[in-house]
Design a protein around this motif. Structure first.
Motif, PDB file in Angstrom:
ATOM      1  N   ALA A 119       0.813  -1.216   0.000  1.00  0.00           N
ATOM      2  CA  ALA A 119       0.000   0.000   0.000  1.00  0.00           C
ATOM      3  C   ALA A 119       0.847   1.265   0.000  1.00  0.00           C
ATOM      4  CB  ALA A 119      -0.930   0.005   1.211  1.00  0.00           C
ATOM      5  N   GLU A 120       2.155   1.131   0.262  1.00  0.00           N
ATOM      6  CA  GLU A 120       2.951   2.348   0.414  1.00  0.00           C
ATOM      7  C   GLU A 120       2.929   3.268  -0.809  1.00  0.00           C
ATOM      8  OE1 GLU A 120       7.139   2.107   1.644  1.00  0.00           O
ATOM      9  OE2 GLU A 120       6.602   3.907   2.775  1.00  0.00           O
ATOM     10  N   PRO A 121       3.149   2.751  -2.023  1.00  0.00           N
ATOM     11  CA  PRO A 121       3.075   3.665  -3.177  1.00  0.00           C
ATOM     12  C   PRO A 121       1.707   4.338  -3.297  1.00  0.00           C
ATOM     13  CG  PRO A 121       4.063   1.579  -3.817  1.00  0.00           C
ATOM     14  CD  PRO A 121       3.527   1.394  -2.435  1.00  0.00           C
ATOM     15  N   LEU A 122       0.652   3.631  -2.881  1.00  0.00           N
ATOM     16  CA  LEU A 122      -0.683   4.231  -2.934  1.00  0.00           C
ATOM     17  C   LEU A 122      -0.755   5.420  -1.992  1.00  0.00           C
ATOM     18  CD1 LEU A 122      -2.845   0.971  -2.842  1.00  0.00           C
ATOM     19  CD2 LEU A 122      -2.046   2.240  -4.836  1.00  0.00           C
ATOM     20  N   ALA A 123      -0.183   5.235  -0.790  1.00  0.00           N
ATOM     21  CA  ALA A 123      -0.200   6.318   0.192  1.00  0.00           C
ATOM     22  C   ALA A 123       0.642   7.494  -0.302  1.00  0.00           C
ATOM     23  CB  ALA A 123       0.331   5.807   1.528  1.00  0.00           C
ATOM     24  N   ILE A 124       1.814   7.194  -0.868  1.00  0.00           N
ATOM     25  CA  ILE A 124       2.713   8.261  -1.321  1.00  0.00           C
ATOM     26  C   ILE A 124       2.058   9.090  -2.413  1.00  0.00           C
ATOM     27  CG2 ILE A 124       4.874   8.707  -2.554  1.00  0.00           C
ATOM     28  CD1 ILE A 124       5.985   6.205  -1.085  1.00  0.00           C
ATOM     29  N   HIS A 125       1.402   8.418  -3.342  1.00  0.00           N
ATOM     30  CA  HIS A 125       0.849   9.142  -4.486  1.00  0.00           C
ATOM     31  C   HIS A 125      -0.637   9.432  -4.331  1.00  0.00           C
ATOM     32  CE1 HIS A 125       4.668   8.732  -6.442  1.00  0.00           C
ATOM     33  NE2 HIS A 125       4.656   7.439  -6.231  1.00  0.00           N
ATOM     34  N   ARG A 126      -1.151   9.195  -3.117  1.00  0.00           N
ATOM     35  CA  ARG A 126      -2.542   9.502  -2.800  1.00  0.00           C
ATOM     36  C   ARG A 126      -3.502   8.858  -3.808  1.00  0.00           C
ATOM     37  NH1 ARG A 126       0.055  14.479  -1.710  1.00  0.00           N
ATOM     38  NH2 ARG A 126       0.367  14.663   0.524  1.00  0.00           N
TER      39      ARG A 126
ATOM     40  N   ALA B 194       9.837   4.398  -4.866  1.00  0.00           N
ATOM     41  CA  ALA B 194       8.384   4.562  -4.996  1.00  0.00           C
ATOM     42  C   ALA B 194       7.977   6.012  -4.795  1.00  0.00           C
ATOM     43  CB  ALA B 194       7.665   3.669  -3.983  1.00  0.00           C
ATOM     44  N   GLY B 195       8.927   6.859  -4.407  1.00  0.00           N
ATOM     45  CA  GLY B 195       8.615   8.280  -4.287  1.00  0.00           C
ATOM     46  C   GLY B 195       8.517   8.776  -2.853  1.00  0.00           C
ATOM     47  N   ALA B 196       8.868   7.932  -1.868  1.00  0.00           N
ATOM     48  CA  ALA B 196       8.777   8.359  -0.470  1.00  0.00           C
ATOM     49  C   ALA B 196       9.776   9.474  -0.185  1.00  0.00           C
ATOM     50  CB  ALA B 196       9.044   7.169   0.455  1.00  0.00           C
TER      51      ALA B 196
END
Lengths: 336, 306
Positions: A119-126, B194-196
């Motif tokens: 889920a992390e990329p989803l959270a990062i890119h909203r 991933a862009g973090a």
């Protein structure tokens, strides 16, 4: 496959500076991991990138997703130069690119459940905002890579290597990228699992229209998945072209040596297989040889090699085929 | 390559309980954790309820009762001014716990923050912060605390701040050391690709993976902080008379060891038990909070091989 370029590098260099000179080191050098690479990756294709350890292939892959900063040269992604991109745009770019790492045991945070990791990329890119929507998306992604969604609350140590790599793939695909760098994605998996993961990657590419850079030291594996193959040696691409052409009719002595090292699954032919065994070690990437970098180990070295640095030149269908292929070698005419 | 591509499945398990419930369940299953939890509960209860449950006034001298041995009336005996040692131990629990908690809280917060910044950003941030820490660390702990108190003035509040400052470099160092290795982990690279951003990486990936040594250091430091407060009070810079703290009682009782062993033994035992309980709890907590150890503790070894 002759699509337009999705990723293009021009004169790309990635140098890692060495510590300043001390009593034991006279000149402050740099490790020239990637040293002048012009490469084009076309939309929807798989470009295989092969070479031995330390040739800079992983660094090149990392540079393409901006994990390491290029020292010189440009990287174009989908037509725009991303080398000097401001922070905000870089974040947007990072949704469109992703990376799958070699070691599935190191690439997952041991303190986070696989659901959280995916889920992390989803959270990062909203993306897919809201608890239930995000949950649904994670389940979807897990199914997509062949994992059971009810394992989302498990920790990475509860999974096998192949399953962890699937988690890594699900994470890479979460943001629906266009371009995925697969950095030796099967090298640390059991042989029995390698084929599964390769098949998964191929299927996902087909379904999602992905573009892959498939980095590997295993020419045989690369030929399975790649449309085109690029061969790297000491920071340079020495040969690039259609996978079949490069594999069957290598245009560079280094490729020839690599090809000759692949066992043939036919006993009669395997027995008569002639192997080209390269002598010596790969030279130091801090002080690459003058002229052609391969000349210190090349079985076919001749006069111009020490003085002229060969550039990639097209061998265009030299064996009668339409296949495109270029190599950087003076055997095809002295250049540079 | 005709191998099927679906992953072999793990056996399905019961729905997961919230993580903090599971943490409590696991703690409750460890006898050591339960024992130390009971001790600490008792100490905290004593600290909170001292005013109501203590049989005598902990501060008011009573010359007629001085230096009495433990008895039904004075469970832990009386000191040289006739004050009830049991009541003073109860009252001292509050001082010692507060000093320990606040002082360690200060050094934990400051030290972990400094360690994270120094270890994650490296370069000049690292140089500046860690050299400052080295300067603080270079002084003997108590001397440094005394110097700080000389500037701030005596009293138990300032003693907490002084002890907090003195122990900050230890937290900064162990945090930085762990951060240095964690920041190079592939999963940190993966998060970045991933862009973090830095904040997310530090908060979600680095901090959770450096907690183990910090937890252990916290429990050890609580013990040291309680002892440091005792030492500072002994030289008259910490808790001021007539307020009791375990450390002050211990140092006062030292002079009467031959006539009245109970003056030193009971506050000493209180320090010993509290410190031990903190250490044991810290150890168990570190294991329980690590997902890998956690699986082993649950006794359900799952998913390996293949």
């Amino acid at each position: 496959m002759n699509g337009e370029a999705l990723v293009r590098t021009t004169g790309l260099r990635v140098h890692f500076p060495l510590p300043p000179p001390g009593p034991l080191r006279s000149s402050p050098g740099a490790v020239r991991a990637v040293d002048g690479v012009d490469l084009e990756i076309r939309r929807g294709e798989t470009l295989g990138l092969v070479g031995e350890s330390g040739c800079g292939k992983s660094t090149l892959g990392s540079a393409l997703v901006r994990l390491v900063e290029p020292t010189e040269g440009t990287i174009e992604f989908d037509g725009s130069d991303v080398t000097a991109m401001p922070r905000r745009e870089l974040r947007a770019l990072r949704r469109r690119t992703a990376m799958i790492f070699q070691d599935p045991f190191a690439s997952l945070d041991p303190r986070r459940t696989v659901g959280e990791t995916i889920a992390e990329p989803l959270a990062i890119h909203r993306l897919h905002r809201g608890r239930s929507r995000r949950r649904a998306r994670v389940g979807e992604l897990m199914e997509l890579v062949g994992l059971a969604p009810d394992h989302r609350n498990r920790y990475p140590h509860e999974f096998s290597g192949g399953q962890r790599q699937r988690v890594g793939i699900a994470r890479a695909l979460a943001g629906e990228p266009d371009f995925v760098v697969c950095d030796e994605p099967i090298a640390s998996l059991d042989v029995s699992v390698q084929a599964q993961v390769v098949n998964l990657l191929v299927r996902l590419q087909r379904e999602m229209g992905l573009t892959y850079l498939f980095v590997s030291h295993d020419l045989a594996a690369v030929r399975q998945v790649a449309d085109r193959v690029a061969v790297m040696y000491l920071g340079r691409v020495v040969e690039v072209g259609d996978g079949v052409a490069v594999g069957e009719m290598p245009g560079h002595p280094y490729t020839e040596a690599l090809v000759s090292a692949v066992p043939v699954p036919v006993p009669e032919r395997e027995r008569s297989r002639e192997r080209i065994v390269l002598q010596g070690d790969i030279p130091s990437p801090t002080h690459p040889p003058s002229g052609c970098r391969f000349r210190t180990r090349c079985p076919q070295v001749f006069e111009p090699c020490a003085d002229h640095d060969p550039v990639l030149q097209s061998l265009g269908g030299r064996h009668g085929g339409p296949a495109e292929q270029s190599a950087a070698c003076h055997l095809h005419g002295v250049t540079g | 390559m005709s191998a099927g591509e679906r992953a072999d499945t793990l056996p399905s398990t019961a729905p997961h309980r919230p993580r903090w419930v599971e943490t409590l369940v696991l703690l409750a299953r460890s006898p050591m954790a339960v024992a130390s939890g009971l001790v600490l509960t008792a100490v905290v209860a004593a600290a909170l309820l001292a005013g109501r449950i203590s049989p005598h006034d902990p501060v008011e001298p009573s010359v007629d009762d001085r230096l009495q041995a433990p008895s039904g009336e004075h469970w832990f005996g009386t000191d040289e001014l006739g004050r009830d040692v049991f009541s003073r131990v109860l009252a001292g629990a509050e001082v010692s716990l507060r000093v320990g908690a606040v002082a360690v809280g200060i050094s934990l917060a400051a030290g972990v923050l400094i360690g994270l910044l120094a270890g994650y950003y490296r370069r000049w941030v690292d140089d500046v912060l860690m050299r400052v820490m080295d300067v603080v660390f270079a002084f003997p702990a108590l001397l440094m605390a005394i110097a700080v108190l000389a500037i701030l003035g005596r009293g138990s509040t300032n003693a907490m701040i002084a002890i907090g400052i003195v122990y900050t470099p230890i937290f900064a160092r162990i945090t930085r050391a762990s951060v240095l290795s964690v920041r190079e982990e592939v999963y940190v690279r993966a998060a970045r690709s991933a862009g973090a951003g830095d904040v997310r990486i530090v908060a979600r990936h680095v901090l959770p993976n450096v907690t183990a040594p910090i937890i252990v250091q916290t429990s050890v430091s609580l013990a040291f902080a309680i002892l440091s407060e005792a030492a500072l009070s002994f030289v008259g810079l910490g808790t001021q008379p007539p307020d009791p703290s375990w450390g002050r009682m211990l140092s006062e009782g030292r002079g009467f060891l031959e006539q009245a062993w109970w003056m030193a033994v009971f506050p000493g035992a209180a320090i010993f038990l509290t410190v031990l309980a903190f250490n044991v709890l810290g150890d168990v907590l570190r294991d329980v909070l690590d997902p890998r150890q956690r699986a082993a503790m649950k006794g359900t070894a799952k998913g390996s091989g293949g």
